[in-house]
Design a protein around this motif. Structure first.
Motif, PDB file in Angstrom:
ATOM      1  N   SER A  18       0.848  -1.193   0.000  1.00  0.00           N
ATOM      2  CA  SER A  18       0.000   0.000   0.000  1.00  0.00           C
ATOM      3  C   SER A  18       0.876   1.232   0.000  1.00  0.00           C
ATOM      4  O   SER A  18       1.834   1.326   0.779  1.00  0.00           O
ATOM      5  CB  SER A  18      -0.904   0.007   1.245  1.00  0.00           C
ATOM      6  N   LYS A  19       0.568   2.158  -0.886  1.00  0.00           N
ATOM      7  CA  LYS A  19       1.290   3.419  -0.896  1.00  0.00           C
ATOM      8  C   LYS A  19       0.728   4.302   0.210  1.00  0.00           C
ATOM      9  O   LYS A  19      -0.415   4.737   0.175  1.00  0.00           O
ATOM     10  CB  LYS A  19       1.126   4.112  -2.252  1.00  0.00           C
ATOM     11  N   GLY A  20       1.521   4.531   1.227  1.00  0.00           N
ATOM     12  CA  GLY A  20       1.054   5.331   2.355  1.00  0.00           C
ATOM     13  C   GLY A  20       0.249   4.487   3.319  1.00  0.00           C
ATOM     14  O   GLY A  20       0.156   3.268   3.202  1.00  0.00           O
ATOM     15  N   GLY A  21      -0.347   5.125   4.315  1.00  0.00           N
ATOM     16  CA  GLY A  21      -1.105   4.432   5.337  1.00  0.00           C
ATOM     17  C   GLY A  21      -2.453   3.977   4.819  1.00  0.00           C
ATOM     18  O   GLY A  21      -2.905   4.334   3.739  1.00  0.00           O
ATOM     19  N   VAL A  22      -3.092   3.124   5.614  1.00  0.00           N
ATOM     20  CA  VAL A  22      -4.433   2.655   5.285  1.00  0.00           C
ATOM     21  C   VAL A  22      -5.398   3.218   6.297  1.00  0.00           C
ATOM     22  O   VAL A  22      -5.016   3.723   7.346  1.00  0.00           O
ATOM     23  CB  VAL A  22      -4.467   1.110   5.268  1.00  0.00           C
ATOM     24  N   ASN A  23      -6.692   3.097   5.986  1.00  0.00           N
ATOM     25  CA  ASN A  23      -7.737   3.628   6.858  1.00  0.00           C
ATOM     26  C   ASN A  23      -7.506   5.106   7.178  1.00  0.00           C
ATOM     27  O   ASN A  23      -7.629   5.541   8.320  1.00  0.00           O
ATOM     28  CB  ASN A  23      -7.815   2.822   8.159  1.00  0.00           C
ATOM     29  N   LYS A  24      -7.173   5.859   6.172  1.00  0.00           N
ATOM     30  CA  LYS A  24      -6.937   7.285   6.376  1.00  0.00           C
ATOM     31  C   LYS A  24      -8.255   8.035   6.515  1.00  0.00           C
ATOM     32  O   LYS A  24      -9.289   7.619   6.001  1.00  0.00           O
ATOM     33  CB  LYS A  24      -6.156   7.872   5.183  1.00  0.00           C
ATOM     34  N   TYR A  25      -8.180   9.148   7.205  1.00  0.00           N
ATOM     35  CA  TYR A  25      -9.308  10.068   7.259  1.00  0.00           C
ATOM     36  C   TYR A  25      -9.602  10.526   5.824  1.00  0.00           C
ATOM     37  O   TYR A  25      -8.683  10.890   5.082  1.00  0.00           O
ATOM     38  CB  TYR A  25      -8.939  11.266   8.136  1.00  0.00           C
ATOM     39  N   PRO A  26     -10.866  10.524   5.374  1.00  0.00           N
ATOM     40  CA  PRO A  26     -11.192  10.779   3.954  1.00  0.00           C
ATOM     41  C   PRO A  26     -11.132  12.255   3.578  1.00  0.00           C
ATOM     42  O   PRO A  26     -12.139  12.874   3.202  1.00  0.00           O
ATOM     43  CB  PRO A  26     -12.615  10.219   3.830  1.00  0.00           C
ATOM     44  N   TYR A  71      -9.824  20.709  10.353  1.00  0.00           N
ATOM     45  CA  TYR A  71      -9.806  19.253  10.549  1.00  0.00           C
ATOM     46  C   TYR A  71     -10.754  18.557   9.585  1.00  0.00           C
ATOM     47  O   TYR A  71     -10.441  17.490   9.054  1.00  0.00           O
ATOM     48  CB  TYR A  71     -10.176  18.904  11.993  1.00  0.00           C
ATOM     49  N   TYR A  72     -11.912  19.170   9.337  1.00  0.00           N
ATOM     50  CA  TYR A  72     -12.866  18.544   8.421  1.00  0.00           C
ATOM     51  C   TYR A  72     -12.262  18.375   7.034  1.00  0.00           C
ATOM     52  O   TYR A  72     -12.468  17.353   6.364  1.00  0.00           O
ATOM     53  CB  TYR A  72     -14.133  19.389   8.326  1.00  0.00           C
ATOM     54  N   ILE A  73     -11.492  19.360   6.593  1.00  0.00           N
ATOM     55  CA  ILE A  73     -10.892  19.319   5.258  1.00  0.00           C
ATOM     56  C   ILE A  73      -9.693  18.377   5.204  1.00  0.00           C
ATOM     57  O   ILE A  73      -9.445  17.740   4.177  1.00  0.00           O
ATOM     58  CB  ILE A  73     -10.445  20.741   4.828  1.00  0.00           C
ATOM     59  N   THR A  74      -8.934  18.256   6.305  1.00  0.00           N
ATOM     60  CA  THR A  74      -7.634  17.576   6.245  1.00  0.00           C
ATOM     61  C   THR A  74      -7.518  16.308   7.077  1.00  0.00           C
ATOM     62  O   THR A  74      -6.758  15.408   6.719  1.00  0.00           O
ATOM     63  CB  THR A  74      -6.519  18.520   6.721  1.00  0.00           C
ATOM     64  N   GLY A  75      -8.188  16.247   8.217  1.00  0.00           N
ATOM     65  CA  GLY A  75      -7.951  15.160   9.158  1.00  0.00           C
ATOM     66  C   GLY A  75      -6.633  15.320   9.891  1.00  0.00           C
ATOM     67  O   GLY A  75      -6.198  14.420  10.617  1.00  0.00           O
ATOM     68  N   VAL A 113       7.526  15.812   5.836  1.00  0.00           N
ATOM     69  CA  VAL A 113       6.785  15.682   4.585  1.00  0.00           C
ATOM     70  C   VAL A 113       6.459  14.220   4.311  1.00  0.00           C
ATOM     71  O   VAL A 113       5.327  13.866   3.944  1.00  0.00           O
ATOM     72  CB  VAL A 113       7.589  16.292   3.420  1.00  0.00           C
ATOM     73  N   GLU A 114       7.450  13.350   4.497  1.00  0.00           N
ATOM     74  CA  GLU A 114       7.241  11.928   4.214  1.00  0.00           C
ATOM     75  C   GLU A 114       6.185  11.322   5.145  1.00  0.00           C
ATOM     76  O   GLU A 114       5.326  10.541   4.719  1.00  0.00           O
ATOM     77  CB  GLU A 114       8.558  11.166   4.364  1.00  0.00           C
ATOM     78  N   GLU A 115       6.247  11.697   6.411  1.00  0.00           N
ATOM     79  CA  GLU A 115       5.272  11.177   7.369  1.00  0.00           C
ATOM     80  C   GLU A 115       3.860  11.684   7.068  1.00  0.00           C
ATOM     81  O   GLU A 115       2.881  10.940   7.192  1.00  0.00           O
ATOM     82  CB  GLU A 115       5.681  11.572   8.790  1.00  0.00           C
ATOM     83  N   ALA A 116       3.760  12.937   6.667  1.00  0.00           N
ATOM     84  CA  ALA A 116       2.446  13.504   6.361  1.00  0.00           C
ATOM     85  C   ALA A 116       1.815  12.804   5.163  1.00  0.00           C
ATOM     86  O   ALA A 116       0.616  12.508   5.165  1.00  0.00           O
ATOM     87  CB  ALA A 116       2.579  15.002   6.095  1.00  0.00           C
ATOM     88  N   LEU A 117       2.607  12.528   4.131  1.00  0.00           N
ATOM     89  CA  LEU A 117       2.087  11.826   2.959  1.00  0.00           C
ATOM     90  C   LEU A 117       1.615  10.427   3.328  1.00  0.00           C
ATOM     91  O   LEU A 117       0.671   9.894   2.740  1.00  0.00           O
ATOM     92  CB  LEU A 117       3.153  11.758   1.866  1.00  0.00           C
ATOM     93  N   ASP A 118       2.270   9.822   4.297  1.00  0.00           N
ATOM     94  CA  ASP A 118       1.897   8.484   4.735  1.00  0.00           C
ATOM     95  C   ASP A 118       0.636   8.511   5.595  1.00  0.00           C
ATOM     96  O   ASP A 118      -0.223   7.638   5.499  1.00  0.00           O
ATOM     97  CB  ASP A 118       3.050   7.857   5.539  1.00  0.00           C
ATOM     98  N   LYS A 119       0.471   9.557   6.427  1.00  0.00           N
ATOM     99  CA  LYS A 119      -0.633   9.622   7.392  1.00  0.00           C
ATOM    100  C   LYS A 119      -1.927  10.173   6.817  1.00  0.00           C
ATOM    101  O   LYS A 119      -3.015   9.733   7.190  1.00  0.00           O
ATOM    102  CB  LYS A 119      -0.228  10.497   8.593  1.00  0.00           C
ATOM    103  N   TYR A 120      -1.811  11.150   5.921  1.00  0.00           N
ATOM    104  CA  TYR A 120      -2.991  11.905   5.518  1.00  0.00           C
ATOM    105  C   TYR A 120      -3.362  11.654   4.068  1.00  0.00           C
ATOM    106  O   TYR A 120      -2.498  11.378   3.221  1.00  0.00           O
ATOM    107  CB  TYR A 120      -2.755  13.405   5.756  1.00  0.00           C
ATOM    108  N   ASP A 121      -4.645  11.795   3.794  1.00  0.00           N
ATOM    109  CA  ASP A 121      -5.178  11.601   2.444  1.00  0.00           C
ATOM    110  C   ASP A 121      -5.010  12.892   1.651  1.00  0.00           C
ATOM    111  O   ASP A 121      -5.961  13.629   1.406  1.00  0.00           O
ATOM    112  CB  ASP A 121      -6.655  11.203   2.566  1.00  0.00           C
TER     113      ASP A 121
END
Length: 509
Positions: A18-26, A71-75, A113-121
């Motif tokens: 999986s590219k990045g994390g799973v079950n991310k905030y949409p 938060y609603y826009i980004t998670g 930057v790398e962690e944010a791309l992995d954590k957030y949609d």
């Protein structure tokens, strides 16, 4: 499975990457909904997150909580961030503060930057070049031509600075986000459901251990302890543990008194209601709530639910003997608000008092904040009479029409201008989550200062009977109700009434 050997199948292995994390905030789904709600095909949505800050004259940081629009826009639940969304290109970019290595030892850090791309949609993550208090948008995005792009911001209070004032639109975005937040998607509904489950467990814990508790602060501590143990680290609002007279203060959060002789938190060894008055008040509020919940369905105007609850409250107070006189005269004099002062409920979501859809204008478009306030102040008597007449069609016993030109006939106007119950707010629709929380209160200061010293109200109040009910303090029962396609679902599992008493009795044995 002809043609395949069993040992061949058993030796088969599949690697999933999986590219990045799973079950991310949409986040992308949310921002696309918002962009669609703006009606814009091009432009830039720009939001700033909540800033970290220190207490005045101190080196200690203030408690931090993310801006709920952001938060609603980004998670994203990190301080000092910004976000931009290019509507035309469908690109969501999270802007991160530069990491100050000298503070990492003390405060930790935000994401790389790398962690944010992995954590957030998100599509992109970038560092801000510095940590300005006012972010110049031209420093983080390409120059925008005024004839084909606009920068959509929340309001004039933002610290974001557009290249020129002509680029700035502070009305469209807020209305769009408000409308989107009012209708929850599947992920949001499940989160609210989980929050209700945890809160219900905390309520049950207080009932189970009530015999061992002697102070409001002990009750608060137990409630928070259960929430924390279930992974809920933040309270939506300060816990309210008002006992006795303090139950008559709607948002009492000091939680610093002993229970002493308080009737609604001190349960005596008989395992029954501490007084006939407390039982009467609780059962009246529960009946109001159950009847109003049963009325929830798509297309229902919340103001109708509010009026229904107001009339039931007056009937209950008349039945107890606290009020006396003609029901409709009491309703339109406003005397009922001495005991039932607030609206029936509100939307719930990222905020405890969550956003509701902005009112619609005659042409079907949505009103701005400023025009909404103007509408609220300028609603004329005929508007209220027309809305109440519609409500009264199904409630013949409450159908009397008052003369709104008389100053004392203020209650109907007041009831129609309370948040989600505003006349112009759209009816309930599937995906809305609202609270249904009627209450009856006996606040000594309010009664003596604003009602008992006024002949207009005093003539309806039996002070002898009222005296017996004053120790009750107040009762409010609140459930979170999801509006579904066919009606509603009650998301709150906390026990009430006899079920609540059964837990207390069993714990006392």
């Amino acid at each position: 499975m002809a043609g395949y050997e069993v040992d061949t199948i058993e030796s088969l292995s599949i690697d999933l990457c999986s590219k990045g994390g799973v079950n991310k905030y949409p986040a992308k789904a949310h921002v696309r909904r918002v962009a669609q709600a703006t009606g814009k095909s091009d432009g830039l949505i720009a939001l700033e997150g909540e800033k970290s800050a220190y207490y005045a004259n101190s080196d200690q940081k203030r408690h931090w909580r993310q801006d709920r629009y952001f938060y609603y826009i980004t998670g994203c639940n990190e301080p000092d961030c910004y976000v931009t969304y290019d509507i035309g290109r469908d690109v969501l970019t999270l802007w991160l503060p530069t990491i100050d290595y000298t503070r990492v030892f003390y405060d930790g850090r935000t994401s790389t930057v790398e962690e944010a791309l992995d954590k957030y949609d998100i599509d992109q993550a970038k560092y801000l070049k510095k940590r300005p208090r006012d972010l110049q948008l031209k420093s983080i995005c390409k120059p925008l031509r005024p004839y084909d792009h606009r920068i959509l911001m929340l309001g004039p209070g933002t610290s974001l600075k557009p290249p020129t004032p002509d680029f700035k639109d502070t009305m469209t975005l807020k209305n769009a986000v408000n409308a989107c937040r009012a209708v929850k998607d599947g992920d949001e509904i499940e989160l609210v459901r989980k929050a209700n489950d945890v809160s219900s467990e905390a309520h049950k814990a207080i009932l189970t251990h009530l015999k061992d508790l002697t102070t409001e602060s002990q009750a608060e501590g137990l409630f928070v302890d259960v929430c924390l143990s279930h992974g809920a680290h933040e309270q939506a609002y300060g816990p309210i543990m008002g006992s006795g007279p303090r139950a008559g203060v709607l948002h009492y959060m000091a939680n610093e008194h002993k229970f002493a002789e308080s009737q609604l938190l001190l349960v005596d060894a008989s395992w029954q209601w501490p007084s006939r008055e407390a039982k009467s008040v609780y059962e009246a509020v529960q009946k109001i709530q159950e009847e109003c919940i049963a009325l929830v369905r798509p297309g229902k105007k919340f103001v109708d639910l509010h009026w229904h609850a107001s009339h039931m409250a007056i009937d209950a107070l008349l039945g107890m003997g606290i009020l006396e006189g003609d029901h409709m005269e009491i309703f339109h004099s406003g005397t009922g608000t001495a005991f039932a002062p607030h609206g029936l409920g509100h939307h719930i979501g990222l905020d405890v008092h969550d956003l509701f859809p902005p009112p619609s204008k005659a042409d079907g478009s949505q009103a701005s904040d400023e025009s909404f306030m103007a509408v609220a102040e300028l609603q004329i008597s005929s508007d209220v009479q027309k809305a109440y007449a519609s409500f009264a069609q199904n409630h013949s016993k409450w159908a009397a029409h008052p003369d709104f030109s008389r100053p004392e006939q203020f209650h109907l106007k007041l009831a129609s201008l309370q948040g989600v119950a505003t006349l112009d707010v759209p009816p309930l629709e599937p995906g809305n989550i609202v609270t249904i929380e009627p209450g009856l209160y006996f606040n000594k200061f309010v009664l003596e200062t604003f009602f008992l010293n006024d002949p207009k109200h005093r003539k309806f109040i039996n002070t002898g009977v009222l005296k017996r009910y004053m120790p009750v303090g107040g009762v409010r029962i609140e459930d979170c109700i999801l509006v579904t396609e066919k009606g509603y679902e009650n998301l709150t599992k906390a026990p009430k009434g006899e079920e609540m008493l059964k837990i207390i009795r069993e714990a006392w044995r």
